[in-house]
Design an enzyme around this catalytic site. Structure first.
Site, PDB file in Angstrom:
ATOM      1  NE  ARG A 152       0.827 -47.249   6.131  1.00 52.46           N
ATOM      2  CZ  ARG A 152       0.347 -46.851   4.975  1.00 52.46           C
ATOM      3  NH1 ARG A 152      -0.881 -47.169   4.629  1.00 52.46           N
ATOM      4  NH2 ARG A 152       1.056 -46.110   4.174  1.00 52.46           N
ATOM      5  CG  HIS A 177      -5.351 -50.552   1.950  1.00 51.12           C
ATOM      6  ND1 HIS A 177      -4.333 -49.815   1.383  1.00 51.12           N
ATOM      7  CD2 HIS A 177      -5.322 -50.257   3.280  1.00 51.12           C
ATOM      8  CE1 HIS A 177      -3.717 -49.109   2.332  1.00 51.12           C
ATOM      9  NE2 HIS A 177      -4.311 -49.354   3.485  1.00 51.12           N
ATOM     10  CB  SER A 215       9.046 -44.940  -0.387  1.00 47.02           C
ATOM     11  OG  SER A 215       8.415 -43.701  -0.400  1.00 47.02           O
ATOM     12  CG  ASN A 221       3.538 -49.889   4.249  1.00 47.34           C
ATOM     13  OD1 ASN A 221       3.513 -50.405   3.134  1.00 47.34           O
ATOM     14  ND2 ASN A 221       3.530 -48.582   4.413  1.00 47.34           N
ATOM     15  NE  ARG A 267       5.556 -42.300  -4.111  1.00 49.52           N
ATOM     16  CZ  ARG A 267       6.083 -42.612  -2.948  1.00 49.52           C
ATOM     17  NH1 ARG A 267       7.346 -42.943  -2.868  1.00 49.52           N
ATOM     18  NH2 ARG A 267       5.365 -42.587  -1.838  1.00 49.52           N
ATOM     19  CG  ASP A 293       1.687 -43.332  -2.013  1.00 43.80           C
ATOM     20  OD1 ASP A 293       1.002 -43.791  -1.073  1.00 43.80           O
ATOM     21  OD2 ASP A 293       2.356 -42.289  -1.915  1.00 43.80           O
ATOM     22  N   GLY A 294      -1.401 -44.046  -2.543  1.00 37.83           N
ATOM     23  CA  GLY A 294      -2.622 -43.242  -2.639  1.00 37.83           C
ATOM     24  C   GLY A 294      -3.914 -43.964  -2.303  1.00 37.83           C
TER      25      GLY A 294
HETATM   26  C1  FPP Z   1      -0.268 -47.064  -0.274  1.00 36.00           C
HETATM   27  O1  FPP Z   1      -1.454 -46.471   0.059  1.00 36.00           O
HETATM   28  C2  FPP Z   1      -0.388 -48.460  -0.489  1.00 36.00           C
HETATM   29  C3  FPP Z   1       0.032 -49.462   0.323  1.00 36.00           C
HETATM   30  C4  FPP Z   1       0.097 -49.456   1.790  1.00 36.00           C
HETATM   31  C5  FPP Z   1       0.508 -50.682  -0.297  1.00 36.00           C
HETATM   32  C6  FPP Z   1      -0.251 -51.180  -1.497  1.00 36.00           C
HETATM   33  C7  FPP Z   1      -1.338 -52.101  -1.140  1.00 36.00           C
HETATM   34  C8  FPP Z   1      -2.298 -52.465  -2.014  1.00 36.00           C
HETATM   35  C9  FPP Z   1      -2.350 -52.034  -3.404  1.00 36.00           C
HETATM   36  C10 FPP Z   1      -3.418 -53.327  -1.577  1.00 36.00           C
HETATM   37  C11 FPP Z   1      -3.141 -54.765  -1.473  1.00 36.00           C
HETATM   38  C12 FPP Z   1      -2.240 -55.377  -2.450  1.00 36.00           C
HETATM   39  C13 FPP Z   1      -2.302 -56.662  -2.795  1.00 36.00           C
HETATM   40  C14 FPP Z   1      -1.271 -57.251  -3.650  1.00 36.00           C
HETATM   41  C15 FPP Z   1      -3.412 -57.512  -2.376  1.00 36.00           C
HETATM   42  P1  FPP Z   1      -1.442 -45.527   1.319  1.00 36.00           P
HETATM   43  O2  FPP Z   1      -2.291 -46.181   2.361  1.00 36.00           O
HETATM   44  O3  FPP Z   1      -0.055 -45.199   1.743  1.00 36.00           O
HETATM   45  O4  FPP Z   1      -2.142 -44.270   0.703  1.00 36.00           O
HETATM   46  P2  FPP Z   1      -2.052 -42.775   1.243  1.00 36.00           P
HETATM   47  O5  FPP Z   1      -0.617 -42.334   1.061  1.00 36.00           O
HETATM   48  O6  FPP Z   1      -3.004 -42.046   0.347  1.00 36.00           O
HETATM   49  O7  FPP Z   1      -2.466 -42.808   2.678  1.00 36.00           O
END
Ligand code: FPP
Length: 277
Positions: free
Chosen positions: A89, A54, A214, A85, A206, A37-38
């Site tokens: 999203r 990402h 989650s 997601n 996490r 996350d993050g």
């Molecule tokens: C959370 O960040 C992360 C995700 C939506 C999923 C994880 C995706 C990756 C690590 C990138 C791609 C992975 C691969 C295997 C190619 P967030 O967008 O929810 O962060 P935030 O809570 O800070 O908005």
């Protein structure tokens, strides 16, 4: 514990090796699951678009996987894309994540081969775009014979929908074999989960500080130790995995049993007056 492939401790960075030296190799976790996350916050703090978070997160995936393979971790399961997601999203972000996954696989399968890593997936992957599924299948087949860490990506995954899928499959099996519902065991449910072939996670990590599960591996984390770090996923590296394992090894796992402070006999217990008023 069972070691995955050959240990390649000499390939750790000097900083990683220093943390690894504090670990008890005989009680490493067998299965580490991570809620990554993050990414969005990482980008936001740099006034960058979420996409770049990402992209940086995908780099962390590869680096953390390589450290896991060097220490012989058998199972690493990463929450890469949840059902939520997918549904909640913006389409543009979902499309970007799909393209990122494809290019991650194209760009990293050779590194997986070099690190003896086998890649697999859990989730409703049949609902993903077909060109992404093709690339996923290619990566899984190419790495299938590797004997080191199994990297499992949870994609279009939800813990509750996994249980729905498992119960549907179990109900069909019971109908076919005329098994009464009173015969259902935990083992029957386990057999129909996406994760039937792997042990439950010992450690759930996490990133980015949120104290939430989650909808991740709900059945499987029943006895997992939980480690939450404020570090954002794009800043998470192998050394942080090792630090989480060090923290895990300092805990006492009881699985519903008892620690050291135990009454051994009924006589011993009788000496304590029960005072409940
Ligand atoms: C959370 O960040 C992360 C995700 C939506 C999923 C994880 C995706 C990756 C690590 C990138 C791609 C992975 C691969 C295997 C190619 P967030 O967008 O929810 O962060 P935030 O809570 O800070 O908005």
């Amino acid at each position: 514990m069972q070691h995955a492939g050959t240990l390649r401790i000499h390939e750790l960075t000097p900083e990683e090796r220093a943390v690894y030296a504090t670990l008890k190799p005989e009680s490493l976790p067998e299965h580490v699951a991570i809620i990554m996350d993050g990414n969005g916050r990482w980008a936001g703090r740099r006034s960058l678009k979420r996409f770049l978070g990402h992209q940086q997160g995908a780099k962390s995936v590869q680096l953390v996987t390589e450290t896991a393979s060097r220490i012989g971790l058998p199972w690493l399961t990463l929450y890469a894309f949840s059902l939520e997601n997918n549904l909640r999203r913006p389409k543009a972000e979902v499309n970007f994540l799909m393209r990122l996954l494809k290019s991650y696989l194209e760009g990293n399968v050779q590194r997986m081969m070099d690190n003896n890593v086998r890649i697999r997936y859990i989730g409703r992957i049949h609902e993903l775009p077909s060109e992404v599924q093709d690339k996923m299948q290619w990566a899984a087949e190419t790495t299938a014979a590797n004997t080191g860490t199994t990297l499992t990506l949870a994609l279009n995954y939800g813990g509750r929908s996994e249980m729905v899928d498992a119960f549907r499959a179990l109900a069909a099996e019971m109908r076919q074999k005329h098994i009464p519902s009173s015969h259902i065991t935990e083992e029957d449910i386990h057999r129909h989960l996406y994760t039937a072939h792997m042990p439950d996670p010992d450690l759930l990590i996490r990133t980015s500080g949120e104290m939430r599960i989650s909808n991740y591996l709900l059945w499987q984390i029943a006895y997992a130790e939980i480690f939450v770090t404020d570090r954002l996923w794009p800043d998470f590296r192998g050394i942080h995995l090792l630090e989480a394992i060090a923290d895990f090894q300092r805990r006492e796992r009881r699985f519903g049993g008892l620690g050291d402070n135990v009454l051994h006999t009924d006589e011993e217990a009788d000496r304590y007056k029960i005072a409940v008023s």
